[in-house]
Motif scaffolding. Structure first.
Motif, PDB file in Angstrom:
ATOM      1  N   ALA A 178      37.332  45.217  36.354  1.00 50.10           N
ATOM      2  CA  ALA A 178      37.168  43.985  37.127  1.00 50.10           C
ATOM      3  C   ALA A 178      37.259  42.790  36.192  1.00 50.10           C
ATOM      4  CB  ALA A 178      35.827  43.978  37.869  1.00 50.10           C
ATOM      5  N   THR A 179      37.666  41.650  36.747  1.00 45.18           N
ATOM      6  CA  THR A 179      37.745  40.416  35.987  1.00 45.18           C
ATOM      7  C   THR A 179      37.740  39.228  36.936  1.00 45.18           C
ATOM      8  OG1 THR A 179      39.009  39.204  34.308  1.00 45.18           O
ATOM      9  CG2 THR A 179      40.264  40.376  35.973  1.00 45.18           C
ATOM     10  N   PHE A 180      37.268  38.085  36.432  1.00 44.85           N
ATOM     11  CA  PHE A 180      37.304  36.836  37.191  1.00 44.85           C
ATOM     12  C   PHE A 180      38.676  36.186  37.031  1.00 44.85           C
ATOM     13  CE2 PHE A 180      32.784  37.475  36.557  1.00 44.85           C
ATOM     14  CZ  PHE A 180      32.243  37.113  37.778  1.00 44.85           C
ATOM     15  N   LEU A 181      39.106  35.463  38.071  1.00 43.84           N
ATOM     16  CA  LEU A 181      40.419  34.835  38.024  1.00 43.84           C
ATOM     17  C   LEU A 181      40.436  33.623  37.103  1.00 43.84           C
ATOM     18  CD1 LEU A 181      41.918  34.946  41.642  1.00 43.84           C
ATOM     19  CD2 LEU A 181      42.644  36.179  39.612  1.00 43.84           C
ATOM     20  N   THR A 182      39.422  32.775  37.176  1.00 50.12           N
ATOM     21  CA  THR A 182      39.357  31.569  36.354  1.00 50.12           C
ATOM     22  C   THR A 182      37.978  31.448  35.734  1.00 50.12           C
ATOM     23  OG1 THR A 182      38.678  30.207  38.252  1.00 50.12           O
ATOM     24  CG2 THR A 182      41.042  30.374  37.812  1.00 50.12           C
ATOM     25  N   ASN A 183      37.895  30.600  34.733  1.00 49.98           N
ATOM     26  CA  ASN A 183      36.612  30.362  34.077  1.00 49.98           C
ATOM     27  C   ASN A 183      35.718  29.413  34.855  1.00 49.98           C
ATOM     28  OD1 ASN A 183      37.349  32.006  31.888  1.00 49.98           O
ATOM     29  ND2 ASN A 183      38.326  30.298  30.816  1.00 49.98           N
ATOM     30  N   ASN A 184      36.321  28.645  35.754  1.00 49.79           N
ATOM     31  CA  ASN A 184      35.557  27.622  36.467  1.00 49.79           C
ATOM     32  C   ASN A 184      35.024  28.086  37.813  1.00 49.79           C
ATOM     33  OD1 ASN A 184      36.219  25.844  34.359  1.00 49.79           O
ATOM     34  ND2 ASN A 184      38.125  25.246  35.370  1.00 49.79           N
ATOM     35  N   ASP A 185      35.551  29.173  38.354  1.00 43.87           N
ATOM     36  CA  ASP A 185      35.181  29.612  39.694  1.00 43.87           C
ATOM     37  C   ASP A 185      34.730  31.066  39.628  1.00 43.87           C
ATOM     38  OD1 ASP A 185      34.765  29.893  42.361  1.00 43.87           O
ATOM     39  OD2 ASP A 185      36.858  29.620  42.972  1.00 43.87           O
ATOM     40  N   HIS A 186      33.452  31.302  39.905  1.00 46.45           N
ATOM     41  CA  HIS A 186      32.923  32.660  39.884  1.00 46.45           C
ATOM     42  C   HIS A 186      33.042  33.358  41.239  1.00 46.45           C
ATOM     43  CE1 HIS A 186      29.553  30.370  41.597  1.00 46.45           C
ATOM     44  NE2 HIS A 186      29.183  31.511  42.164  1.00 46.45           N
ATOM     45  N   ARG A 187      33.588  32.679  42.230  1.00 50.86           N
ATOM     46  CA  ARG A 187      33.649  33.253  43.575  1.00 50.86           C
ATOM     47  C   ARG A 187      34.849  34.173  43.767  1.00 50.86           C
ATOM     48  NH1 ARG A 187      33.595  27.782  46.879  1.00 50.86           N
ATOM     49  NH2 ARG A 187      35.189  27.410  45.269  1.00 50.86           N
ATOM     50  N   LYS A 188      35.876  34.025  42.942  1.00 49.35           N
ATOM     51  CA  LYS A 188      37.074  34.846  43.090  1.00 49.35           C
ATOM     52  C   LYS A 188      37.217  35.780  41.890  1.00 49.35           C
ATOM     53  CE  LYS A 188      39.548  31.293  45.709  1.00 49.35           C
ATOM     54  NZ  LYS A 188      40.752  30.427  45.776  1.00 49.35           N
ATOM     55  N   PHE A 189      37.361  37.048  42.178  1.00 49.10           N
ATOM     56  CA  PHE A 189      37.551  38.037  41.118  1.00 49.10           C
ATOM     57  C   PHE A 189      38.404  39.185  41.637  1.00 49.10           C
ATOM     58  CE2 PHE A 189      33.533  38.883  43.252  1.00 49.10           C
ATOM     59  CZ  PHE A 189      33.626  40.224  43.581  1.00 49.10           C
ATOM     60  N   VAL A 190      38.963  39.935  40.707  1.00 44.31           N
ATOM     61  CA  VAL A 190      39.872  41.040  41.003  1.00 44.31           C
ATOM     62  C   VAL A 190      39.255  42.322  40.464  1.00 44.31           C
ATOM     63  CG1 VAL A 190      42.196  41.972  40.675  1.00 44.31           C
ATOM     64  CG2 VAL A 190      41.859  39.509  40.855  1.00 44.31           C
ATOM     65  N   ALA A 191      39.396  43.405  41.214  1.00 41.26           N
ATOM     66  CA  ALA A 191      38.858  44.711  40.812  1.00 41.26           C
ATOM     67  C   ALA A 191      39.915  45.777  41.016  1.00 41.26           C
ATOM     68  CB  ALA A 191      37.597  45.050  41.601  1.00 41.26           C
ATOM     69  N   GLY A 192      39.982  46.723  40.087  1.00 40.07           N
ATOM     70  CA  GLY A 192      40.873  47.868  40.191  1.00 40.07           C
ATOM     71  C   GLY A 192      40.083  49.127  40.497  1.00 40.07           C
ATOM     72  N   THR A 193      40.670  50.032  41.251  1.00 36.00           N
ATOM     73  CA  THR A 193      39.972  51.228  41.701  1.00 36.00           C
ATOM     74  C   THR A 193      40.635  52.482  41.148  1.00 36.00           C
ATOM     75  OG1 THR A 193      41.291  51.529  43.716  1.00 36.00           O
ATOM     76  CG2 THR A 193      39.423  50.012  43.827  1.00 36.00           C
ATOM     77  N   ASN A 194      39.913  53.585  41.307  1.00 36.66           N
ATOM     78  CA  ASN A 194      40.437  54.877  40.893  1.00 36.66           C
ATOM     79  C   ASN A 194      41.531  55.391  41.833  1.00 36.66           C
ATOM     80  OD1 ASN A 194      39.914  57.157  38.902  1.00 36.66           O
ATOM     81  ND2 ASN A 194      39.785  58.262  40.849  1.00 36.66           N
ATOM     82  N   SER A 195      41.616  54.826  43.028  1.00 28.74           N
ATOM     83  CA  SER A 195      42.640  55.208  43.999  1.00 28.74           C
ATOM     84  C   SER A 195      43.857  54.290  43.917  1.00 28.74           C
ATOM     85  CB  SER A 195      42.057  55.183  45.413  1.00 28.74           C
ATOM     86  OG  SER A 195      41.509  53.911  45.704  1.00 28.74           O
ATOM     87  N   HIS A 196      44.162  53.807  42.706  1.00 31.38           N
ATOM     88  CA  HIS A 196      45.303  52.941  42.353  1.00 31.38           C
ATOM     89  C   HIS A 196      45.446  51.746  43.287  1.00 31.38           C
ATOM     90  CE1 HIS A 196      47.898  54.815  45.482  1.00 31.38           C
ATOM     91  NE2 HIS A 196      47.357  55.961  45.102  1.00 31.38           N
TER      92      HIS A 196
END
Length: 408
Positions: free
Chosen positions: A216-234
């Motif tokens: 998982a990672t955040f998209l930007t340094n200024n906004d903690h509301r949006k982030f991306v996550a990767g799963t084991n089911s690709h």
């Protein structure tokens, strides 16, 4: 014979990278010049499987930089990233008597904000959901004199296994996720959970995908509301805590588990690496695949790092290679074989400043040598053909002189 393809590597701009492997070794790779070839210049530590590096965090500030490393033995070390000297070494083993292998550190963050000289703050999270925040001070240059001033511990998850964690740019929020653990967002100042994701609904066949987040990672340094996550089911999922609890965008990438996700500074591009060695860039606003990076990796990708200033990313994994890529052309710049299975890699953003000073010193030395005078060049020896022509011309001159005497 297997089919092989030759990939031209044009070289890298000046950069410095640190890699971490399964035997606990830290290797420093440097590339000098405009199109230099990266080489291993230093190696820190001795090979030991119990010291396998599990998590890494770096504060590459120009003044007093620090590097935090979490090892398989349950020890967290704080080092100087310039020379590899250990400043602090603390144990993360809990009082319950659990073995470090059973509750390994999966997330580590070294806080950069309001960090005083001689002190640092660490956030660590283990597989069983035990999170701790420590403020550490070093009273002298020795490792044994490190003292922990304040320490806060809390439980991130009561069940399941935590596999990924990330702290946002403001260092006020952190997200956690894992196997049978939905991604959730925490306020670090209050140590309280403020948001939890909701699993996606069943598909058209009525099949429910089990929860298993790997990165998982955040998209930007200024906004903690949006982030991306990767799963084991690709699957790659985009979450927006201000919109809804379920993913805003979800798409599949190849057919193997997602192992690494890293954001770009533009705020909408991400880089994805999976278990079969595929590396690609995606526009997360639409879920459109921008392109795959040329040059197939032969092992699972475990870490992707974006250079803070240069258009370069570094990827490493189980094929023991550190590969450096150009994000504009998505071509391979160079690859360095490092013998062991790699777990993490980071960039030193201040290396360019030091490189400029070294180049300036070299230019001054060359100018001084030119002022002192140039070395006279040696005369080249004549080639055999020219020597043969000279001999033939001398013989012809001699024969002409003999004929002139006979006539006289």
């Amino acid at each position: 014979m297997p089919r092989t393809t030759t990939v031209e590597c044009p070289g890298c701009p000046p950069l410095r990278a640190l890699t971490f492997d399964a035997l606990g070794l830290i290797k420093v790779i440097e590339s000098r010049g405009d199109r230099g070839i990266p080489q291993v210049v230093e190696r820190w530590g001795d090979p030991d499987a119990s010291k396998c590096v599990l998590a890494v965090s770096m504060d590459d500030s120009k003044k007093d930089p620090l590097l935090a490393v979490a090892r398989k033995s349950g020890v967290i070390e704080v080092l100087n990233p310039l020379n590899g000297e250990i400043d602090v070494s603390i144990s993360n083993v809990g009082d319950a008597g659990t073995q470090p292998e059973d509750d390994a550190v999966v997330g580590l963050h070294l806080f950069k904000r309001q960090r005083l000289s001689g002190s640092c703050t660490l956030l660590a999270c283990t597989t069983k959901g035990n999170a701790s925040m420590r403020s550490i001070e070093v009273t002298s240059s020795t490792v044994d004199n490190a003292s922990t001033c304040t320490s806060r511990t809390w439980k991130v998850s009561a069940s399941g296994n935590i596999l990924c964690s990330k702290v946002d740019g403001s260092e006020n929020y952190a997200l956690f996720g894992g196997k049978a653990v939905e991604v959730n967002l925490w306020d670090l100042e209050k140590c309280s959970k403020i948001w939890t994701a909701k699993p996606p609904p069943k598909n058209s066949l009525g099949i429910f995908t089990p929860t298993w987040f790997t990165s998982a990672t955040f998209l930007t340094n200024n906004d903690h509301r949006k982030f991306v996550a990767g799963t084991n089911s690709h699957q790659v999922r985009l979450y927006d805590t201000s919109a809804q609890r379920r993913p805003v965008i979800s798409f599949d990438f190849c057919e193997t588990p997602i192992k690494a996700v890293t954001e770009d500074q533009d705020g909408h591009s991400i880089y994805i690496g999976n278990g079969s060695g595929d590396l690609a860039s995606v526009d997360i606003r639409t879920g459109k695949l921008l392109g795959c990076f040329l040059g197939k990796c032969s092992g699972s990708i475990r870490s992707i790092a974006k250079h803070p200033e240069l258009p370069v990313i570094g990827s490493c994994g189980l094929d023991s290679y550190l590969r450096l890529w150009d994000i504009k052309t998505r071509q391979l710049l160079s690859a360095v074989f490092l013998k062991q299975h790699l777990t993490n890699n980071v960039f030193d953003s201040n290396f360019t400043d030091r490189e400029v000073t070294v180049q300036a010193q070299n230019v001054n030395e060359i100018q001084k040598e030119n002022e002192m005078g140039t070395v006279p060049a040696k005369r080249k020896k004549a080639s055999k053909e020219k020597q043969g022509k000279k001999k033939a011309s001398k013989e012809n001159d001699g024969s002409k002189r003999v004929k002139s005497k006979d006539k006289s």
